[in-house]
Design a protein around this motif. Structure first.
Motif, PDB file in Angstrom:
ATOM      1  N   LEU A 174       7.656 -37.798  13.266  1.00 25.93           N
ATOM      2  CA  LEU A 174       8.511 -37.048  14.489  1.00 25.93           C
ATOM      3  C   LEU A 174       8.043 -37.138  15.925  1.00 25.93           C
ATOM      4  CD1 LEU A 174       9.453 -34.319  11.922  1.00 25.93           C
ATOM      5  CD2 LEU A 174      10.939 -36.417  12.366  1.00 25.93           C
ATOM      6  N   ALA A 175       8.500 -38.139  16.779  1.00 26.86           N
ATOM      7  CA  ALA A 175       7.828 -38.034  18.119  1.00 26.86           C
ATOM      8  C   ALA A 175       8.599 -37.087  18.696  1.00 26.86           C
ATOM      9  CB  ALA A 175       7.976 -39.509  18.550  1.00 26.86           C
ATOM     10  N   GLU A 176       7.617 -36.219  19.393  1.00 25.95           N
ATOM     11  CA  GLU A 176       8.292 -35.226  20.107  1.00 25.95           C
ATOM     12  C   GLU A 176       9.149 -35.727  21.432  1.00 25.95           C
ATOM     13  OE1 GLU A 176       4.875 -32.123  20.325  1.00 25.95           O
ATOM     14  OE2 GLU A 176       5.457 -32.967  22.611  1.00 25.95           O
ATOM     15  N   GLN A 177       8.632 -36.830  22.325  1.00 24.38           N
ATOM     16  CA  GLN A 177       9.557 -37.064  23.252  1.00 24.38           C
ATOM     17  C   GLN A 177      10.796 -37.908  22.849  1.00 24.38           C
ATOM     18  OE1 GLN A 177       8.737 -36.701  26.672  1.00 24.38           O
ATOM     19  NE2 GLN A 177      10.597 -37.110  26.695  1.00 24.38           N
ATOM     20  N   LYS A 178      10.716 -38.688  21.864  1.00 22.82           N
ATOM     21  CA  LYS A 178      12.173 -39.140  21.386  1.00 22.82           C
ATOM     22  C   LYS A 178      12.975 -38.191  20.984  1.00 22.82           C
ATOM     23  CE  LYS A 178       9.705 -43.262  19.454  1.00 22.82           C
ATOM     24  NZ  LYS A 178       9.274 -43.618  18.387  1.00 22.82           N
ATOM     25  N   ILE A 179      12.645 -37.192  20.260  1.00 21.79           N
ATOM     26  CA  ILE A 179      13.503 -35.961  19.827  1.00 21.79           C
ATOM     27  C   ILE A 179      13.961 -35.238  21.171  1.00 21.79           C
ATOM     28  CG2 ILE A 179      13.820 -33.867  18.299  1.00 21.79           C
ATOM     29  CD1 ILE A 179      11.998 -35.259  16.417  1.00 21.79           C
ATOM     30  N   ALA A 180      13.206 -34.792  21.831  1.00 23.34           N
ATOM     31  CA  ALA A 180      13.358 -34.207  23.262  1.00 23.34           C
ATOM     32  C   ALA A 180      14.430 -34.970  23.812  1.00 23.34           C
ATOM     33  CB  ALA A 180      12.166 -33.998  24.240  1.00 23.34           C
ATOM     34  N   ASP A 181      14.441 -36.312  23.951  1.00 26.17           N
ATOM     35  CA  ASP A 181      15.527 -37.041  24.494  1.00 26.17           C
ATOM     36  C   ASP A 181      16.943 -37.217  24.057  1.00 26.17           C
ATOM     37  OD1 ASP A 181      13.540 -37.990  26.174  1.00 26.17           O
ATOM     38  OD2 ASP A 181      13.355 -40.095  25.363  1.00 26.17           O
TER      39      ASP A 181
END
Ligand SMILES: [Zn+2]
Length: 250
Positions: free
Chosen positions: A57-64
């Protein structure tokens, strides 16, 4: 959408509440709400089998995806890790949890204890309107099974247990059952449940029949055998057998 975000598109951003949508406003969610929305979306994706155990679960991708700061995503991960749905490791980051065999057994043991007591109380207390609500839920389960909607039927079959807990008006119980049911969904993904959706549906119907008759003893017996069947149909063997045991001379 950047290509890197594509793989996590299985996480659906929930729509804002109807009233706001009608007014054409953006939801002015505070950070607590947003953390909960992110955690709920990931939980739903797990329960609906759109996110597999071990998925990074990539933090930045989910933030995007949610158009929020990484801090809020990290808070959601911490909440999910307390519920044992996400594992957080310093070097590897966040992943969908991969529950072990012993953990799976313990989850089902606790479900047996709690849900047998829960269903006894439900048989004594549920009003006709609540039984009607459960019948409507069963109709939705049946419809999802008929149209082979795998995500929908998986969520509805899991929700059956959470809906009953919610009807008893005890938020602590409802929270615990919700957490255990979500963990069970992850366990079913890990250990390839062979329990068919049709079978679970039929067992749910029998439970509601017993609730309607206020037969608490039958309801508890049916719930115990239902959970026992679900657990029995898991392949609860370690994925990587112990090397020494595997190579021991016969
Ligand atoms: Zn069930």
């Amino acid at each position: 959408m950047p290509r890197s975000a594509a793989r996590l598109q299985v996480i659906r951003v929930p729509a804002p509440p109807r009233a706001r949508r009608a007014a054409g406003e953006r939801a002015p969610a505070d950070s607590g709400d947003m953390t909960k929305r992110i955690a709920d979306s990931i939980t739903t994706a797990i329960v609906e089998r759109r996110l597999m155990p071990g998925t990074k679960l990539a933090e930045q991708k989910i933030a995007d995806i949610f158009k929020v700061s990484r801090t809020l995503v990290r808070q959601a991960f911490h909440q999910l890790s307390r519920d044992k749905l996400v594992s957080l490791e310093p070097a590897r980051g966040a992943r969908v949890a991969e529950p072990g065999v012993e953990e799976a057994r313990q989850v089902f043991e606790v479900r047996q204890m709690l849900e047998a007591a829960m269903i006894r109380r439900a048989a004594a207390e549920l009003a006709p309107a609540q039984i009607a609500e459960l019948r409507a839920h069963l109709k939705d389960e049946e419809a999802a099974i008929r149209r082979t909607d795998v995500s929908g039927r998986t969520r509805l079959l899991a929700d059956f247990h959470v809906v009953i807990a919610g009807m008893l008006g005890n938020a602590v119980l409802a929270g615990m059952i919700g957490e255990l049911v979500s963990r069970s969904s992850l366990i079913a993904l890990m250990y390839q449940s062979a329990h068919s959706a049709e079978h679970s549906f039929e067992e749910h119907v029998a439970i509601v029949d017993a609730l309607e008759k206020h037969d608490s003893r039958a309801a508890a017996r049916l719930m115990e055998s239902h959970l026992h069947h679900v657990e029995q149909n898991l392949r609860l063997q370690p994925r990587f057998p112990d090397l020494a045991a595997a190579l021991r001379p016969q």
